[in-house]
Design a protein around this motif. Structure first.
Motif, PDB file in Angstrom:
ATOM      1  N   CYS A 200       0.805  -1.235   0.000  1.00  9.60           N
ATOM      2  CA  CYS A 200       0.000   0.000   0.000  1.00  9.60           C
ATOM      3  C   CYS A 200       0.832   1.278   0.000  1.00  9.60           C
ATOM      4  CB  CYS A 200      -0.949   0.000   1.193  1.00  9.60           C
ATOM      5  SG  CYS A 200      -0.142   0.284   2.797  1.00  9.60           S
TER       6      CYS A 200
ATOM      7  N   PHE B  45      -1.627   0.622  -9.523  1.00  8.41           N
ATOM      8  CA  PHE B  45      -2.229   1.496  -8.510  1.00  8.41           C
ATOM      9  C   PHE B  45      -1.968   2.961  -8.820  1.00  8.41           C
ATOM     10  CE2 PHE B  45      -0.536  -2.339  -6.391  1.00  8.41           C
ATOM     11  CZ  PHE B  45      -1.692  -2.879  -5.861  1.00  8.41           C
ATOM     12  N   ASN B  46      -2.866   3.818  -8.315  1.00 10.62           N
ATOM     13  CA  ASN B  46      -2.603   5.257  -8.283  1.00 10.62           C
ATOM     14  C   ASN B  46      -3.369   5.862  -7.123  1.00 10.62           C
ATOM     15  OD1 ASN B  46      -5.076   4.975 -10.028  1.00 10.62           O
ATOM     16  ND2 ASN B  46      -4.991   7.197  -9.901  1.00 10.62           N
ATOM     17  N   TRP B  47      -2.831   6.972  -6.631  1.00 10.48           N
ATOM     18  CA  TRP B  47      -3.454   7.667  -5.511  1.00 10.48           C
ATOM     19  C   TRP B  47      -4.469   8.676  -6.013  1.00 10.48           C
ATOM     20  CZ3 TRP B  47      -3.223   5.944  -0.782  1.00 10.48           C
ATOM     21  CH2 TRP B  47      -2.145   5.158  -0.399  1.00 10.48           C
TER      22      TRP B  47
ATOM     23  N   LEU C  75      -6.453   4.792  -2.371  1.00  8.54           N
ATOM     24  CA  LEU C  75      -5.638   4.063  -3.330  1.00  8.54           C
ATOM     25  C   LEU C  75      -6.600   3.417  -4.316  1.00  8.54           C
ATOM     26  CD1 LEU C  75      -2.771   3.275  -4.148  1.00  8.54           C
ATOM     27  CD2 LEU C  75      -3.049   1.194  -2.783  1.00  8.54           C
TER      28      LEU C  75
ATOM     29  N   ILE D 157      -6.252  -4.347  -3.451  1.00 13.94           N
ATOM     30  CA  ILE D 157      -6.838  -3.341  -2.564  1.00 13.94           C
ATOM     31  C   ILE D 157      -7.991  -3.941  -1.767  1.00 13.94           C
ATOM     32  CG2 ILE D 157      -8.212  -1.215  -2.544  1.00 13.94           C
ATOM     33  CD1 ILE D 157      -6.389  -0.285  -4.923  1.00 13.94           C
TER      34      ILE D 157
ATOM     35  N   ASN E  57      -8.338   0.414   1.671  1.00 12.92           N
ATOM     36  CA  ASN E  57      -9.161   1.611   1.843  1.00 12.92           C
ATOM     37  C   ASN E  57     -10.224   1.414   2.923  1.00 12.92           C
ATOM     38  OD1 ASN E  57      -7.845   3.190  -0.136  1.00 12.92           O
ATOM     39  ND2 ASN E  57      -9.000   2.170  -1.753  1.00 12.92           N
TER      40      ASN E  57
ATOM     41  N   PRO F  78       1.010  11.217  -0.903  1.00 12.32           N
ATOM     42  CA  PRO F  78       1.290  10.163  -1.899  1.00 12.32           C
ATOM     43  C   PRO F  78       1.709  10.677  -3.264  1.00 12.32           C
ATOM     44  CG  PRO F  78      -1.050  10.215  -1.336  1.00 12.32           C
ATOM     45  CD  PRO F  78      -0.376  11.245  -0.510  1.00 12.32           C
TER      46      PRO F  78
END
Length: 136
Positions: A23, A93-95, A100, A111, A117, A136
């Motif tokens: 994460c 992944f991306n913030w 996330l 995730i 989350n 992030p």
């Protein structure tokens, strides 16, 4: 868990560069200790080698357990989890602020299985963001 020698453990920790390899939570802001995680659990014949070890926050390690797959919440299909040694984190992944997001089935499934989350995780990231400790 088979205990790795200290040099192997140190190498895994260095490679993680101060964050959870699942994460990306920063270890420096964690109140709970991080753990060495067998990416493929020993019960599934995963070896205690650099290629099969990841540095994981308490929450990711606890939620992942021996899992190597889960159900993609979008498609409902059985999907493997993110593998920190074989996959590129930014491809999956991306913030989005403190959330996330999964860009792929692997990301979404990871995730979901690791509860990245969860309400508690979001609250911690929000508080750390507000203190300037999580960006992030």
């Amino acid at each position: 868990m088979t205990r790795p020698n200290r040099s192997l453990e140190a190498a895994v920790i260095r490679r993680a560069r101060g964050r959870c390899e699942y994460c990306h939570f920063p270890e420096a802001t964690s109140e709970l200790p991080f753990h060495l995680d067998h990416i493929v659990a020993e019960k599934h014949r995963g070896p205690t080698t650099s290629a099969n070890l990841a540095w994981a926050c308490f929450s990711c390690n606890l939620c992942k357990g021996p899992n190597v797959a889960g159900m993609d919440p979008l498609t409902g299909k059985l999907t493997r989890l993110f593998h920190p040694r074989r996959d590129v984190w930014s491809e999956h992944f991306n913030w989005d602020g403190i959330w996330l997001r999964g860009k792929t089935a692997v990301g979404r499934t990871t995730i979901a299985v690791l509860a990245v989350n969860s309400a508690d995780s979001l609250a911690v990231r929000e508080a750390l963001r507000d203190e300037g400790l999580f960006n992030p």
